[in-house]
Design an enzyme around this catalytic site. Structure first.
Site, PDB file in Angstrom:
ATOM      1  N   GLY A 147       7.369   0.822   9.702  1.00 52.93           N
ATOM      2  CA  GLY A 147       6.037   0.592   9.164  1.00 52.93           C
ATOM      3  C   GLY A 147       5.869   1.288   7.829  1.00 52.93           C
ATOM      4  O   GLY A 147       6.673   2.149   7.435  1.00 52.93           O
ATOM      5  N   CYS A 148       4.800   0.949   7.128  1.00 56.01           N
ATOM      6  CA  CYS A 148       4.578   1.506   5.784  1.00 56.01           C
ATOM      7  C   CYS A 148       4.247   2.990   5.844  1.00 56.01           C
ATOM      8  O   CYS A 148       4.901   3.805   5.174  1.00 56.01           O
ATOM      9  CB  CYS A 148       3.495   0.719   5.064  1.00 56.01           C
ATOM     10  SG  CYS A 148       1.970   0.474   6.017  1.00 56.01           S
TER      11      CYS A 148
END
Length: 344
Positions: A147-148
């Site tokens: 994920g970011c």
């Protein structure tokens, strides 16, 4: 080599088109959607005359027959079902959603609020944190793209946690993201009138990236740990800044820590460690695959402040996905990703 992209109408899929259109080894063979078939330039007018390939319906068998790698840029729940269709097939899969990241089905169900994928698929998926799992990525056929927020956080904390240098109970993460991280679907919280000239916290102690971060930190720490993780939405399009606070077990100066980080990340072209007294800003990585890190050890309190910034659509999604594809296929990991950040 031929790449297929599923979920091309979202921001992550759009970035994959931008990167792969100029990649020296990959060509975009096909792009797919669950919506109406039409040229992708009708969805993204900036691609007019540059990339007018037609969006087609998803046919997994045809994709397997024709492509070497498929990027799943679809939302969680949808991605997991699609990934299962490629299990034990002669194709590499890189999933940009959260469906393959958590190894515990129960944990996934708790945080994502829907049923997990089959355990056999979770066991096959390799967590694609490029700088830290490269050996596993080389041998993988399924990649769970991080994920970011976790990408920014983990790259900032990894040199410390892998060396057991901090009290794991002390980790506090204060993170801010641009609005593109919320995706392209309309919602009240991301309307211009709601977000402009505003700055707000959201999903307090409930963000679905918490277990992903804790899972990897616990592996490095050799025992389970818990973090305090706060996320905020800021009125910019791209960018994540994660500011992390940890208590060091021993006294370290800022100079020594910067030297350590530079040594750890030497040979990793997309992590840039700033010199003493200089801290990165999100605009300095915009449109690029860089993660920039700044450090300051407070000798008065014994705490270390780590600032880590990325472009959430690049290093936090599509850029890292292509970096992982490069590693999987034995290419230079920088291939197609050596763009200079957009500034100002």
């Amino acid at each position: 080599m031929k790449a297929a992209i599923i979920g091309t109408t979202g921001y992550g899929g759009g970035e994959l088109i931008r990167i792969l259109s100029h990649h020296p080894e990959f060509t975009i063979h096909s792009i797919h959607t669950t919506r109406d078939e039409k040229p992708v330039s009708e969805e993204y007018p900036h691609l007019t005359g540059i990339f007018d390939k037609v969006l087609t319906k998803i046919d997994t068998e045809k994709i397997v027959q024709e492509a070497d790698v498929v990027f799943l840029a679809t939302p969680s729940k949808a991605s997991g079902k699609l990934a299962g269709a490629f299990l034990n097939k002669d194709i590499k899969v890189i999933d940009l959603s959260g469906d393959l990241r958590l190894k515990s089905p129960a944990t996934y169900k708790k945080w994502y609020q829907h049923d997990p994928v089959d355990q056999s698929l979770l066991e096959k998926a390799v967590y694609g944190l490029s700088e830290w799992n490269k050996d596993q990525i080389r041998e993988a056929s399924f990649i769970a793209n991080p994920g970011c927020y976790p990408t920014a956080v983990l790259l900032g904390l990894a040199p410390l946690l892998t060396r057991k240098m901090v009290d794991p109970r002390s980790i506090i993460i204060d993170a801010k993201s641009g609005v593109s991280g919320a995706g392209r679907s309309a919602s009240i919280g991301t309307l211009y009138a709601e977000l402009n000239e505003n700055f707000k916290i959201y999903k307090v102690n409930e963000h679905q990236h918490i277990p992903e971060i804790e899972q990897q930190l616990s592996l490095w720490n050799d025992e389970e740990l818990r973090i305090t993780f706060s996320t905020h939405l800021i009125p910019v399009t791209r960018g994540i800044m994660a500011t992390m606070y940890v208590e060091l077990k021993e006294e370290w100066t800022t100079d020594r820590l910067i030297d350590l980080y530079k040594k750890v990340y030497s040979g990793h072209p997309f992590v840039r460690v700033r010199k003493k007294g200089v801290f990165p800003a999100i605009k300095e990585v915009k449109g690029s695959n860089f993660c920039d890190i700044g450090l300051h050890a407070d000798e008065r309190t014994g705490r270390l402040t780590i600032v880590s910034v990325i472009d959430n659509l690049m290093k936090g999604a599509a850029g890292q996905a292509v970096q992982n594809a490069n590693i999987m296929f034995g290419l230079d990991e920088k291939a197609g990703l050596e763009m200079v950040p957009l500034y100002p």
